[in-house]
Enzyme design. Structure first.
Site, mmCIF file in Angstrom:
data_model
loop_
_atom_site.group_PDB
_atom_site.id
_atom_site.type_symbol
_atom_site.label_atom_id
_atom_site.label_comp_id
_atom_site.label_asym_id
_atom_site.label_seq_id
_atom_site.Cartn_x
_atom_site.Cartn_y
_atom_site.Cartn_z
ATOM 1 N N TYR A 107 70.020 31.135 36.224
ATOM 2 C CA TYR A 107 70.757 32.150 35.463
ATOM 3 C C TYR A 107 72.213 31.712 35.376
ATOM 4 O O TYR A 107 72.566 30.627 35.865
ATOM 5 C CB TYR A 107 70.632 33.529 36.120
ATOM 6 C CG TYR A 107 70.633 33.537 37.630
ATOM 7 C CD1 TYR A 107 71.804 33.344 38.361
ATOM 8 C CD2 TYR A 107 69.453 33.725 38.345
ATOM 9 C CE1 TYR A 107 71.809 33.353 39.747
ATOM 10 C CE2 TYR A 107 69.440 33.732 39.732
ATOM 11 C CZ TYR A 107 70.617 33.544 40.430
ATOM 12 O OH TYR A 107 70.619 33.546 41.807
ATOM 13 N N ASP A 108 73.054 32.522 34.760
ATOM 14 C CA ASP A 108 74.434 32.109 34.450
ATOM 15 C C ASP A 108 74.434 30.831 33.619
ATOM 16 O O ASP A 108 75.331 29.988 33.748
ATOM 17 C CB ASP A 108 75.257 31.901 35.728
ATOM 18 C CG ASP A 108 75.525 33.202 36.457
ATOM 19 O OD1 ASP A 108 75.451 34.262 35.813
ATOM 20 O OD2 ASP A 108 75.790 33.161 37.672
ATOM 21 N N TRP B 62 68.430 37.824 42.026
ATOM 22 C CA TRP B 62 69.823 38.099 42.354
ATOM 23 C C TRP B 62 70.263 39.228 41.422
ATOM 24 O O TRP B 62 70.336 39.051 40.220
ATOM 25 C CB TRP B 62 70.716 36.883 42.137
ATOM 26 C CG TRP B 62 72.131 37.255 42.484
ATOM 27 C CD1 TRP B 62 73.070 37.798 41.650
ATOM 28 C CD2 TRP B 62 72.751 37.162 43.773
ATOM 29 N NE1 TRP B 62 74.232 38.048 42.341
ATOM 30 C CE2 TRP B 62 74.057 37.666 43.644
ATOM 31 C CE3 TRP B 62 72.315 36.711 45.023
ATOM 32 C CZ2 TRP B 62 74.950 37.726 44.716
ATOM 33 C CZ3 TRP B 62 73.204 36.776 46.078
ATOM 34 C CH2 TRP B 62 74.509 37.273 45.920
ATOM 35 N N TRP C 107 82.948 45.578 60.372
ATOM 36 C CA TRP C 107 82.675 47.021 60.402
ATOM 37 C C TRP C 107 81.398 47.355 59.633
ATOM 38 O O TRP C 107 80.626 48.213 60.041
ATOM 39 C CB TRP C 107 83.867 47.790 59.824
ATOM 40 C CG TRP C 107 83.718 49.264 59.994
ATOM 41 C CD1 TRP C 107 83.899 49.990 61.132
ATOM 42 C CD2 TRP C 107 83.350 50.210 58.983
ATOM 43 N NE1 TRP C 107 83.667 51.324 60.899
ATOM 44 C CE2 TRP C 107 83.328 51.485 59.588
ATOM 45 C CE3 TRP C 107 83.038 50.096 57.628
ATOM 46 C CZ2 TRP C 107 83.012 52.634 58.876
ATOM 47 C CZ3 TRP C 107 82.730 51.243 56.919
ATOM 48 C CH2 TRP C 107 82.714 52.498 57.549
ATOM 49 N N GLU D 114 77.934 26.295 47.265
ATOM 50 C CA GLU D 114 78.104 26.151 45.820
ATOM 51 C C GLU D 114 79.373 25.361 45.495
ATOM 52 O O GLU D 114 80.434 25.945 45.346
ATOM 53 C CB GLU D 114 78.152 27.532 45.169
ATOM 54 C CG GLU D 114 76.876 28.336 45.377
ATOM 55 C CD GLU D 114 76.844 29.623 44.553
ATOM 56 O OE1 GLU D 114 77.623 29.743 43.580
ATOM 57 O OE2 GLU D 114 76.035 30.498 44.883
ATOM 58 N N TYR D 115 79.260 24.040 45.347
ATOM 59 C CA TYR D 115 78.096 23.171 45.430
ATOM 60 C C TYR D 115 78.523 21.857 46.035
ATOM 61 O O TYR D 115 79.705 21.477 45.898
ATOM 62 C CB TYR D 115 77.500 22.910 44.048
ATOM 63 C CG TYR D 115 77.086 24.147 43.299
ATOM 64 C CD1 TYR D 115 75.842 24.743 43.553
ATOM 65 C CD2 TYR D 115 77.932 24.727 42.375
ATOM 66 C CE1 TYR D 115 75.455 25.872 42.864
ATOM 67 C CE2 TYR D 115 77.549 25.864 41.697
ATOM 68 C CZ TYR D 115 76.314 26.436 41.945
ATOM 69 O OH TYR D 115 75.937 27.578 41.286
ATOM 70 N N GLY E 69 78.005 31.316 49.050
ATOM 71 C CA GLY E 69 78.121 32.054 47.810
ATOM 72 C C GLY E 69 79.338 31.625 47.021
ATOM 73 O O GLY E 69 80.246 30.949 47.521
ATOM 74 N N TRP E 70 79.379 32.031 45.763
ATOM 75 C CA TRP E 70 80.469 31.625 44.871
ATOM 76 C C TRP E 70 81.821 32.098 45.373
ATOM 77 O O TRP E 70 82.830 31.405 45.289
ATOM 78 C CB TRP E 70 80.210 32.159 43.469
ATOM 79 C CG TRP E 70 81.244 31.738 42.488
ATOM 80 C CD1 TRP E 70 82.375 32.414 42.130
ATOM 81 C CD2 TRP E 70 81.275 30.507 41.759
ATOM 82 N NE1 TRP E 70 83.108 31.691 41.220
ATOM 83 C CE2 TRP E 70 82.450 30.516 40.965
ATOM 84 C CE3 TRP E 70 80.418 29.400 41.686
ATOM 85 C CZ2 TRP E 70 82.780 29.471 40.115
ATOM 86 C CZ3 TRP E 70 80.752 28.366 40.832
ATOM 87 C CH2 TRP E 70 81.922 28.395 40.069
#
Length: 509
Positions: A222-223, A373, A76, A155-156, A112-113
């Site tokens: 990052y992270d 991101w 949608w 990932e990953y 993605g995670w």
């Protein structure tokens, strides 16, 4: 005045060659679930300024583990009304941004995670037949909806459900090779989002072989620290602190990540430095012991924002909305990033100055550009005095401007030079969104039983189901049904799909 600003920004974006360097890419990921957010957190496709990015990446599509096909996760939101389950036509609106900036390239990302454990990626991409079907399906989707390329965010490999499966490394390379061979005749791009730190990247990638098949290697630098640790640490420090040792010093900073990738064969012109437009929050054990590396509550409920709704994460837009007078702000002159403290709340983040310094670093290292991101956690409404203030800072530096010396979050506050630890892989950087939406399902009650006003409302009998009530031309309210992702309920206060522990649900199943 508005048109003059647009012309100025456009000149910045496309006048790179006059400054004599090739660090000219600004790759912007877009979390499409931000269209469900309210107020200052809402980010429709049309909200994005396409003149501030050279590449825009729409996230995410998913993987069908049974046949290897690519699947639309939110029909949608993503598809036009002419297709089954479609409505908002996110893909169409996203690609229409190229009408404003004809030089813009758009891609769509898979994975993605929040796809969870990646065993299905391992199973599909290690199977030649399923892998072939995956490549075919990805190409069909990209061509059908008018994207310029495909981004692989697995990932990953060899991690998260397929640990010890060394064949994942070869399967990843084989996938990139087959994607490249299928996409190149159409002039389409292939990119990948990759783990940055050595501790994770060494398990997953054969770096030199990636150069042959990828147009962009988006380094998720990052992270590097977060509330899963027992002490505070900066989300993405540029350099290590003098008081650090071991992995904290040798692995968990941007410079160490870039060095690892370059030393292990990455083409610097394809390597794109990832910059976070969000911060990581912690709970201090002792509010008087607050410098980076100070003890923190492990897996503590670090401060969360009203839009991202994830404990331990704050978008820059959410940081700007905090009462800055309640916080003490500090600048870590070793890591080249700021942090802020209020009682036991501690947040390490990036601001205009730190993202400018990282853009300058990308130039100095001869990298292909920078990646962010993600675009929807920048300043969308101009709280700082400038919309997309972080992206504007990055663009300015990449195209000849100076690094900002002040920030909208650090005026008249103390400065204190001071950063830290490892995790095997990144935790989620955003709450889950609805993973499947349908319109007018047979099980949907009549709109008159649901809608008392326009807007969103949760199902009375199922906390994971909600409806959007829209007034039609005849004045009647029509209900469109949505299903939140597994493990989440619809949060009636924040109007997002949220983790169950954050939602009051009194329904007895």
């Amino acid at each position: 005045m508005k048109s003059l600003l647009l012309i100025t920004v456009t000149i910045f974006v496309f006048a790179v060659e006059t400054f004599g360097h090739d660090t000219n890419k600004v790759v912007c990921y877009y979390g499409s679930w931000a269209k469900y957010r309210q107020g200052n957190g809402n980010c429709e496709e049309e909200t994005i300024d396409p003149n501030l990015c050279t590449h825009l990446i729409y996230t995410f599509v998913g993987l069908n583990g049974e046949d290897g096909s690519v699947k639309v996760l939110d029909a949608w939101a993503d598809l036009p009304a002419s297709e089954p389950g479609g409505g908002r036509d996110g893909y169409g609106k996203f690609n229409a941004l190229k009408k404003i900036n004809p030089e813009l390239k758009t891609l769509i990302a898979i994975g993605g995670w929040n796809e969870g454990e990646t065993a299905k990626y391992s199973n599909v991409l290690n199977d030649p037949n399923l892998r072939s079907n995956f490549v075919k399906s990805a190409l069909e989707l990209v061509l059908k909806y008018g994207f310029d390329g495909f981004d692989v965010d697995w990932e990953y490999p060899n991690q998260r459900g397929s640990e010890g499966k060394e064949s994942d490394k070869e399967a990843f390379i084989a996938t990139l090779k087959e994607l490249h061979e299928a996409f190149q005749p159409h002039g389409l791009l292939i990119s990948a989002a990759v783990a940055a730190a050595k501790t994770s990247a060494s398990k997953s990638y054969i770096i030199p072989e990636m150069n042959s098949y990828l147009d962009l290697i988006n380094l998720m630098a990052y992270d590097l620290h977060g509330a899963w640790e027992s002490h505070t640490g900066l989300n993405a420090p540029l350099y290590p602190r003098a008081d650090e040792s071991g992995e904290d010093r040798e692995v968990l900073n941007v410079e160490a990540c870039v060095n690892y990738w370059l030393e292990n064969g990455a083409d610097p012109k394809k390597l794109v430095l990832g910059i976070p437009l969000y911060g990581r929050s912690f709970q201090l054990v002792d509010k008087n012991n607050y410098k980076p590396g100070s003890p923190s509550v492990v897996n503590g409920q670090g401060l969360q924002g009203p839009y991202t709704r994830t404990a331990g994460t704050l978008g820059y837009n959410e940081i700007l909305e905090l009462n800055q007078n309640e916080w003490d702000h500090y600048w870590d002159d070793e890591g080249k990033v700021p942090y802020m403290v209020r009682g036991q709340d501690w947040v390490g983040y990036d601001n205009e100055k730190s993202v400018g310094l990282k853009a300058q670093y990308a130039i100095e290292r001869g990298l292909g550009g920078v990646m962010v991101w993600s675009v929807e956690t920048d300043d969308l409404t101009g709280i700082s005095g400038q919309k997309f203030v972080l992206l504007n800072s990055i663009n300015s530096v990449l195209h000849g401007g100076s690094v900002p010396t002040t920030s909208s979050t650090t005026t008249g506050v103390p400065t204190d030079p001071s950063e830290t630890t490892e995790k095997p892989s990144s935790p989620p950087t955003d709450p889950t969104k609805p993973t499947e939406t349908t319109t007018d399902k047979p099980s949907t009650p009549p709109s008159t039983d649901i809608c008392q006003h326009e807007g969103f409302v949760r199902d009375k009998n199922d906390c994971s189901v909600f409806y959007e009530c829209i007034k039609e031309q005849n004045g009647e309210l029509k209900a469109t049904r949505f299903q939140c992702g597994a493990g989440t309920y619809f949060n009636e206060e924040a109007l997002v799909c949220d983790y169950k522990e954050n939602v009051k649900c009194n329904v007895l199943f």
